[in-house]
Design a protein around this motif. Sequence first.
Motif, mmCIF file in Angstrom:
data_model
loop_
_atom_site.group_PDB
_atom_site.id
_atom_site.type_symbol
_atom_site.label_atom_id
_atom_site.label_comp_id
_atom_site.label_asym_id
_atom_site.label_seq_id
_atom_site.Cartn_x
_atom_site.Cartn_y
_atom_site.Cartn_z
ATOM 1 N N THR A 180 29.254 15.446 -28.844
ATOM 2 C CA THR A 180 30.579 15.462 -29.768
ATOM 3 C C THR A 180 31.266 16.913 -29.741
ATOM 4 O OG1 THR A 180 29.248 14.069 -31.229
ATOM 5 C CG2 THR A 180 31.184 15.320 -32.454
ATOM 6 N N TYR A 181 30.708 17.743 -29.827
ATOM 7 C CA TYR A 181 31.403 19.178 -29.527
ATOM 8 C C TYR A 181 32.039 19.204 -28.275
ATOM 9 C CZ TYR A 181 32.449 24.084 -29.441
ATOM 10 O OH TYR A 181 33.229 25.448 -29.365
ATOM 11 N N LEU A 223 33.547 16.525 -26.867
ATOM 12 C CA LEU A 223 34.882 15.697 -26.699
ATOM 13 C C LEU A 223 35.754 16.532 -27.783
ATOM 14 C CD1 LEU A 223 33.173 12.337 -27.190
ATOM 15 C CD2 LEU A 223 34.297 12.983 -25.401
ATOM 16 N N GLU A 224 35.319 17.059 -28.857
ATOM 17 C CA GLU A 224 36.265 17.880 -29.817
ATOM 18 C C GLU A 224 36.656 18.803 -29.028
ATOM 19 O OE1 GLU A 224 36.495 18.765 -34.455
ATOM 20 O OE2 GLU A 224 34.644 19.534 -33.449
ATOM 21 N N ALA A 225 36.157 19.749 -28.350
ATOM 22 C CA ALA A 225 36.796 21.054 -27.847
ATOM 23 C C ALA A 225 37.789 20.512 -26.493
ATOM 24 C CB ALA A 225 35.752 21.745 -27.476
ATOM 25 N N ALA A 226 37.080 19.601 -25.841
ATOM 26 C CA ALA A 226 37.890 19.447 -24.465
ATOM 27 C C ALA A 226 39.196 18.463 -24.737
ATOM 28 C CB ALA A 226 36.991 18.792 -23.391
ATOM 29 N N VAL A 227 39.051 17.358 -25.748
ATOM 30 C CA VAL A 227 39.979 16.460 -25.847
ATOM 31 C C VAL A 227 40.845 16.532 -27.136
ATOM 32 C CG1 VAL A 227 40.400 13.951 -25.876
ATOM 33 C CG2 VAL A 227 38.669 14.726 -24.397
ATOM 34 N N HIS A 228 39.997 16.732 -28.373
ATOM 35 C CA HIS A 228 40.790 16.629 -29.567
ATOM 36 C C HIS A 228 41.481 17.769 -30.144
ATOM 37 C CE1 HIS A 228 39.548 12.646 -29.327
ATOM 38 N NE2 HIS A 228 37.971 12.933 -29.184
ATOM 39 N N ARG A 229 40.847 18.811 -30.120
ATOM 40 C CA ARG A 229 41.500 20.020 -30.319
ATOM 41 C C ARG A 229 42.824 20.356 -29.631
ATOM 42 N NH1 ARG A 229 40.271 21.307 -35.684
ATOM 43 N NH2 ARG A 229 37.886 21.388 -35.995
ATOM 44 N N ARG A 248 36.612 11.301 -20.377
ATOM 45 C CA ARG A 248 35.701 12.345 -20.724
ATOM 46 C C ARG A 248 34.288 11.617 -21.054
ATOM 47 N NH1 ARG A 248 35.429 17.677 -19.350
ATOM 48 N NH2 ARG A 248 34.005 18.926 -20.813
ATOM 49 N N GLU A 249 34.477 10.321 -21.694
ATOM 50 C CA GLU A 249 33.199 9.733 -22.096
ATOM 51 C C GLU A 249 32.593 9.103 -20.947
ATOM 52 O OE1 GLU A 249 34.117 7.069 -26.199
ATOM 53 O OE2 GLU A 249 35.327 6.473 -24.373
ATOM 54 N N HIS A 250 33.676 8.623 -19.958
ATOM 55 C CA HIS A 250 33.236 8.127 -18.675
ATOM 56 C C HIS A 250 32.376 9.380 -17.767
ATOM 57 C CE1 HIS A 250 33.003 5.912 -14.687
ATOM 58 N NE2 HIS A 250 33.441 7.091 -14.258
ATOM 59 N N GLU A 251 32.953 10.443 -17.842
ATOM 60 C CA GLU A 251 32.248 11.812 -17.201
ATOM 61 C C GLU A 251 30.830 11.722 -17.701
ATOM 62 O OE1 GLU A 251 34.559 15.121 -17.585
ATOM 63 O OE2 GLU A 251 36.203 14.135 -16.427
ATOM 64 N N TRP A 252 30.651 11.574 -19.101
ATOM 65 C CA TRP A 252 29.321 11.873 -19.592
ATOM 66 C C TRP A 252 28.573 10.677 -19.121
ATOM 67 C CZ3 TRP A 252 26.909 15.549 -21.774
ATOM 68 C CH2 TRP A 252 27.543 16.669 -22.221
ATOM 69 N N ALA A 253 28.951 9.565 -19.349
ATOM 70 C CA ALA A 253 28.152 8.390 -19.244
ATOM 71 C C ALA A 253 27.604 8.134 -17.520
ATOM 72 C CB ALA A 253 28.668 7.125 -19.668
#
Length: 185
Positions: A56-57, A59-65, A149-154
């Motif tokens: 979560t952190y 995704l928020e830091a790399a994408v959403h913020r 980014r989800e794909h990188e994690w998964a």
Amino acid sequence: MTDGRGRKAGGAPEGELDFWSFVELANERLATEYGFRHQLATEVLLTLNRASNIVTYDLEAAVHRPHGLSWSAFRLLFVTWLAGPLEPKRAAVLTGMSRAAVSNLVKPLVADGLLDRSPDERDGRSVRLSLTEQGHTEMVRVFRVHNEREHEWASVLTETEQRILIMLLNKLITNRNQFDVRGRN
């Protein structure tokens, strides 16, 4: 030699706890000093919570913020984008947030031109949330980055491992009725 968690056997240097050596310490102390018996359960939930917080952190830091959104704002926009228009109460259920949290997010998202809040045609006492045209365009743009980014994690898991993880997490979620679970949903 590593222990399967990507760290040297034996954990961090003496006196310097990392997450995994803390879990080992906690399990040992909980069992020997306090007599608690369910160390594996503690390890499962500590690990689940840590993994969720890290992802979560990130995704928020790399994408959403960088796109001017908080994680919570993204979740509300995401649900409204795909399931909307919807009442704030329903948005709270789908996002896993409280109604108050949804309510607090709505005003700035409306002010930013991403969300529309209008009277519900069927129930004049309620409102409906929907994305504006700008909100829709922004969600398509942001989700493209988010999904990569989800794909990188998964992708550190095989497709089979991903499906097994989903199955196991769903089992935790769907069997929560077996005991007195406290939560929003």
